[in-house]
Write a protein that holds these residues in place. Structure first.
Motif, short mmCIF file in Angstrom:
data_model
loop_
_atom_site.label_atom_id
_atom_site.label_comp_id
_atom_site.label_asym_id
_atom_site.label_seq_id
_atom_site.Cartn_x
_atom_site.Cartn_y
_atom_site.Cartn_z
N PHE A 132 -1.31 -3.63 14.08
CA PHE A 132 -0.46 -2.99 12.86
C PHE A 132 0.74 -2.48 12.93
N SER A 133 1.56 -4.10 13.88
CA SER A 133 3.17 -3.48 13.66
C SER A 133 3.66 -4.04 12.64
N LEU A 134 4.99 -3.21 11.71
CA LEU A 134 5.55 -3.72 10.49
C LEU A 134 5.88 -5.57 10.17
N ALA A 135 5.90 -5.61 12.12
CA ALA A 135 6.85 -7.29 11.96
C ALA A 135 5.70 -7.74 11.47
N ASN A 136 4.48 -7.20 11.24
CA ASN A 136 3.40 -8.33 10.37
C ASN A 136 2.55 -8.03 9.35
N ILE A 137 3.32 -6.81 7.92
CA ILE A 137 3.17 -6.35 6.89
C ILE A 137 3.81 -7.04 6.17
N VAL A 138 3.68 -6.68 4.43
CA VAL A 138 3.93 -7.17 3.59
C VAL A 138 3.58 -5.84 2.36
N PRO A 139 4.90 -5.82 1.27
CA PRO A 139 4.22 -4.80 0.42
C PRO A 139 2.92 -5.44 -0.33
N GLN A 140 2.16 -5.26 -0.03
CA GLN A 140 0.95 -6.36 -1.07
C GLN A 140 0.64 -5.23 -2.26
N ASP A 141 0.21 -5.74 -3.68
CA ASP A 141 -0.54 -4.92 -4.27
C ASP A 141 -1.88 -4.24 -3.95
N ARG A 142 -2.12 -2.98 -4.14
CA ARG A 142 -3.33 -2.90 -3.85
C ARG A 142 -4.79 -3.11 -3.88
N ALA A 143 -4.96 -3.22 -5.49
CA ALA A 143 -6.10 -4.04 -5.93
C ALA A 143 -6.68 -5.47 -5.15
N LEU A 144 -5.29 -5.83 -4.99
CA LEU A 144 -5.42 -7.90 -4.52
C LEU A 144 -5.78 -7.18 -2.74
N ASN A 145 -4.81 -6.45 -2.20
CA ASN A 145 -5.18 -6.80 -0.77
C ASN A 145 -6.58 -5.87 -0.90
N ARG A 146 -7.16 -4.99 -1.35
CA ARG A 146 -8.55 -4.53 -0.96
C ARG A 146 -9.54 -5.58 -1.12
N GLY A 147 -9.54 -6.01 -2.62
CA GLY A 147 -10.53 -7.42 -3.56
C GLY A 147 -10.26 -8.63 -3.30
N GLY A 205 -5.53 -27.60 3.97
CA GLY A 205 -4.77 -26.29 2.39
C GLY A 205 -4.56 -25.83 2.32
N ALA A 206 -4.72 -24.88 1.21
CA ALA A 206 -3.57 -23.14 0.99
C ALA A 206 -4.44 -22.64 -0.45
N TYR A 207 -4.82 -21.27 -0.25
CA TYR A 207 -4.78 -20.19 -0.98
C TYR A 207 -3.97 -19.78 -1.39
N LEU A 208 -3.44 -20.31 -2.52
CA LEU A 208 -2.52 -19.40 -3.31
C LEU A 208 -2.37 -18.80 -4.57
N MET A 209 -1.78 -17.18 -4.98
CA MET A 209 -2.04 -16.42 -5.45
C MET A 209 -0.94 -15.18 -5.32
N ALA A 210 -0.17 -14.70 -6.91
CA ALA A 210 0.44 -14.07 -7.42
C ALA A 210 -0.27 -13.24 -6.93
N ASN A 211 0.98 -11.34 -6.48
CA ASN A 211 0.55 -10.26 -5.62
C ASN A 211 0.81 -9.40 -6.74
N GLN A 212 -0.11 -9.12 -7.31
CA GLN A 212 -0.49 -8.35 -8.51
C GLN A 212 -2.21 -8.61 -8.14
N ASP A 213 -2.24 -7.44 -9.57
CA ASP A 213 -3.76 -6.92 -9.46
C ASP A 213 -4.37 -8.15 -10.10
N ASN A 214 -6.07 -8.76 -8.83
CA ASN A 214 -6.77 -9.21 -10.13
C ASN A 214 -6.16 -10.39 -10.55
N PRO A 215 -5.28 -11.25 -9.78
CA PRO A 215 -5.45 -12.45 -10.33
C PRO A 215 -5.75 -14.17 -9.93
N PRO A 216 -5.74 -15.22 -10.17
CA PRO A 216 -6.49 -16.14 -10.27
C PRO A 216 -5.64 -16.43 -9.37
#
Length: 299
Positions: A132-147, A205-216
């Motif tokens: 929970f250190s902010l050194a491990n945190i980024v601003p993330q879209d809420r819907a993306l983070n929780r979905g 391999g890697a998952y890659l997505m935009a930081n937005q609501d419900n991205p592909p």
């Protein structure tokens, strides 16, 4: 007289030490090799931090991690599932004040405080507190983070349970000329990635997505990720493994208690009608709720 809240805070600090400014945490990296910075702009004011169960490379420019690295095993995932989550976000005192995010940066920002090394991966209470250190945190879209993002994190844990060991590197990407910043200080990622390496098969391999609501989301190779992120997340890989993306599990939400991987449901232990057992269980639940409430009040 010292108040109970101060005593509780002191106890918390005793079990949740700050990050070490060191080149340690070799176990978090595949073959002990850290991800390599390909884009020299990312190296400016970058500081390595070592925690109990993960490592971070923190940027004083973005005031976020450039990546978080961890080693997930079948045993560590099982241990993490036994740790109750206690949200206790906090500033990282191991970093210079000017280079670190603050709790007030995220207040009313409209973004979630998104973990790079997930709290749900942490095998001990101390490791979880450090996540929970902010050194491990980024601003993330809420819907993306929780979905979708939460589904990816859980799918990766289940893959680690099936395969035995996975190395995971997670991070943000800042692309384009109009990257936003919350509170004028903390950069908002335009994309996010989670890269996996299986040492038993040599696949990555890697998952890659935009930081937005419900991205592909995309499954990309380590080589493609290198191009878009400026990081070689697994520098020890042979070139053939870097250019081919492994088959990643489809992210999905799991119901609570759903068996891991190919495991069959276990028989339930015989139920006891003992009042003493019931009372102990209720007391344990009440103490956990009290602990969470106090931690939230403090932090």
């Amino acid at each position: 007289m010292v108040g109970p809240r101060l005593l509780l805070l002191s106890a918390w600090l005793c079990v949740a030490p700050v990050a070490a400014l060191a080149e340690g945490c070799a176990d978090a990296f595949a073959e002990g090799r850290r991800p390599e910075i390909i884009n020299p702009k990312l190296a400016e004011r970058a500081v390595p931090l070592c925690y109990e169960a993960f490592a971070v490379l923190h940027s004083g420019l973005s005031r976020t991690p450039l990546y978080a690295a961890e080693r997930l095993t079948r045993d560590s995932v099982a241990a993490a599932r036994r740790v109750d989550r206690i949200d206790a976000f906090h500033d990282e005192d191991a970093l210079p004040a000017a280079d670190r995010a603050r709790l007030d940066d995220y207040a009313r920002s409209g973004y979630d405080r998104g973990h790079m090394a997930p709290a749900g991966d942490m095998p001990t209470g101390v490791a979880q507190a450090q996540s929970f250190s902010l050194a491990n945190i980024v601003p993330q879209d809420r819907a993306l983070n929780r979905g979708l993002w939460a589904a990816i994190e859980e799918s990766v844990r289940r893959l680690a349970t099936r395969r035995g060991t996975l190395y995971v590197v997670t991070g943000p990407i800042y692309s384009g000329d109009a990257v936003q910043a919350i509170n004028g200080r903390v950069l908002v990622p335009t994309q996010l990635f989670k890269a996996l390496y299986d040492p038993a098969t040599g696949e990555a391999g890697a998952y890659l997505m935009a930081n937005q609501d419900n991205p592909p989301w995309q499954a990309v190779s380590v080589d493609t990720l290198r191009t878009v992120s400026g990081l070689d997340v697994f520098p020890m890989l042979v070139s053939t493994a870097k250019v081919r993306a492994m088959d990643l599990p489809e992210p999905r939400a799991y119901s609570r208690g759903e068996p891991e991987g190919d495991e069959r449901p276990r028989r339930r232990a015989p139920q006891t009608d003992s009042f003493e057992s019931w009372a102990k269980d209720q007391l344990h639940r009440a103490l956990r709720r009290l602990w969470r409430d106090l931690m939230r009040a403090i932090f």
